[in-house]
Structures are given as C-alpha cells and as structure tokens.
Design a protein around this motif. Structure first.
Motif, PDB file in Angstrom:
ATOM      1  N   TRP A 141       7.994  -5.576   6.833  1.00 19.72           N
ATOM      2  CA  TRP A 141       9.417  -5.853   7.063  1.00 19.72           C
ATOM      3  C   TRP A 141       9.610  -5.369   8.028  1.00 19.72           C
ATOM      4  N   VAL A 153      18.134  -8.586   1.591  1.00 19.00           N
ATOM      5  CA  VAL A 153      18.659  -8.288   3.386  1.00 19.00           C
ATOM      6  C   VAL A 153      20.222  -8.260   3.914  1.00 19.00           C
ATOM      7  N   TYR A 213      17.029  -3.696   4.399  1.00 20.46           N
ATOM      8  CA  TYR A 213      16.375  -3.698   3.212  1.00 20.46           C
ATOM      9  C   TYR A 213      17.455  -3.331   2.343  1.00 20.46           C
TER      10      TYR A 213
END
Length: 253
Positions: free
Chosen positions: A53, A107, A120
């Motif tokens: 991520w 998000v 996040y």
C-alpha cells in the motif's frame, strides 16, 4: 483476530511498516523505502508479503515496489501518481477501500506534500498510516500541492477519532517540536508533549505512532484555524495561516 503491526527503522530516518493479518496470513507493506529491509523483516517473522500500500510516489516510499513484487508476487495499490515512476497494479482515490483479510482500510485524500498523496485509515483497529502528510507535531513539506489543498487534507486527518494512532513515515518529531514551541509558545499541552518527546528521544525510543487526540491539541499545523495561531502568524483565513506556518517551518533553524 486483531492486526499486527511491525515497525522498524530503515534508510536514515524512515520507519518501515508491515501490517499482518494472522487469520488470513496476508501481510501488507506500508510503502517500500528499503526493499531489502522489508524482505528481511518479513522473513524473520515468517510473514508472507501479499500486498503493498503506497502513500505517494517519492522514492523513499515507492522505490522498493519492483524488487518486493519480483520476490513475492504481491499486488501493489496506491495513488495513480505512483504509476508514473514505479510499478502499480491498483490506482486508489479518496473513498476507496483496500482489504487485508477481513480488515478494511479507507483511503483518504491527503494531497499537498505531493498532489496525489493518500492515507489509509483502519477504523476497527483505530490506526491510520499517513505517510508524509502528517508528522508528530508537524506536516510534510508542500512540494507539489497548494496551501488550500494541504489544509483540506489536514482537516480530513483532524476529523479522525481522537483514539486513532497515526503512523507517519519519518522520525522528525524532535525537530518538529522545536518549531511547534516557536509557533505556539503559550500552548501548555504542547509544552508537555515536547518534554515527553525529548525524554523519549534521550532514551532512543520512537515517537511514532502518535495519538490523534493529543496531536489536535498540540500540532500547530492542525490548529491553523485557531484564533491564537492566526493572531500570531497572520492571514485572513486558515489556508493563509497554514501557508505562513509552512513557510516559516521551511526556513526555521
């Protein structure tokens, strides 16, 4: 089962993060500043990296994407700006979600440091990974965005619940504390926070993660709409006050 977070130092002042779901066995790298360090740390814990991520495109956040993906076959998710320079499989924007096992992360658009920066937030775990958008007692340099954009981004992070623990990407807190005391010298909560930071660093302890409730009381960049801050730094709007603070921090020694 709760998620496990493994934090480790890498490069000169970055923190690396591995987010692990014991139930599924999946593990996500939060950014990839140092591919070899991530692979070594995951191997030591016998964790299988299945995802990356990314928060933004800077090399100390996405530079290890290709090496880690080649070694693990993982899927890489992040803002679209990453794909201009590094491997990216899934482009993410504000309001999207990513999942690790049954755990979902929301998000959040936190552009300003770079235009497409994201964070996040995992509400069930009460944690957020904020990259370089927000630091303990500071925020990232405004390399690409505007003051208006960055202030909106910080407001989104300020809206996180007070019990959220925020994981930023660098150990900048001692330096940030010095500027914060200059920016907001009458803030008693900040004075206590800064003393705690000094003690922690003297013991060689990390100051990350940090509590968002405390941050809202003490971080001058989250308080640009506070009357005392505005009176000290000027501006007819929070955006202008934030811009003045950011410029002052850029030149602070």
């Amino acid at each position: 089962m709760p998620l496990e977070i493994h934090q480790f130092p890498c490069l000169s002042d970055n923190y690396g993060y591995l987010l692990h779901d014991p139930a599924s066995g999946d593990t996500a790298c939060i950014d990839t500043p140092d591919a070899e360090a991530y692979l070594k740390e995951a191997s030591a814990k016998s964790w299988r990296i299945t995802q990356i991520w990314n928060t933004h495109w800077h090399p100390d956040h996405a530079g290890g994407n290709a090496t880690i993906q080649a070694a693990t076959g993982c899927t890489i998710s992040g803002p679209a700006e990453v794909a201009e320079r590094f491997p990216l499989d899934v482009a993410l924007g504000h309001g999207d979600t990513v999942a690790l096992g049954t755990h979902q992360a929301r998000v959040i658009d936190v552009g300003g440091h770079t235009k497409g920066h994201v964070a996040y937030h995992l509400p069930e775990s009460r944690v957020a990974f904020v990259g370089d958008a927000l630091f303990a007692l500071g925020c990232g340099r405004m390399f690409e965005g505007t003051a208006e954009q960055f202030w909106r981004s910080l407001q989104r992070l300020r809206d996180l619940p007070d019990d959220t623990m925020a994981y930023c990407a660098h150990e900048y807190t001692a330096s940030n504390a010095r500027f914060a005391l200059h920016a907001d010298p009458g803030n008693v909560a900040l004075q206590v926070y800064a003393a705690d930071v000094e003690s922690a660093r003297a013991r060689h302890e990390p100051t990350v993660p940090f509590n968002m409730g405390r941050e809202k009381q003490s971080n001058p960049f989250l308080r640009a709409d506070n009357e005392d801050i505005r009176n000290r730094w000027g501006g007819t709007s929070a955006e202008q006050t934030f811009a003045a603070l950011r410029t002052a921090k850029d030149n602070f020694r």
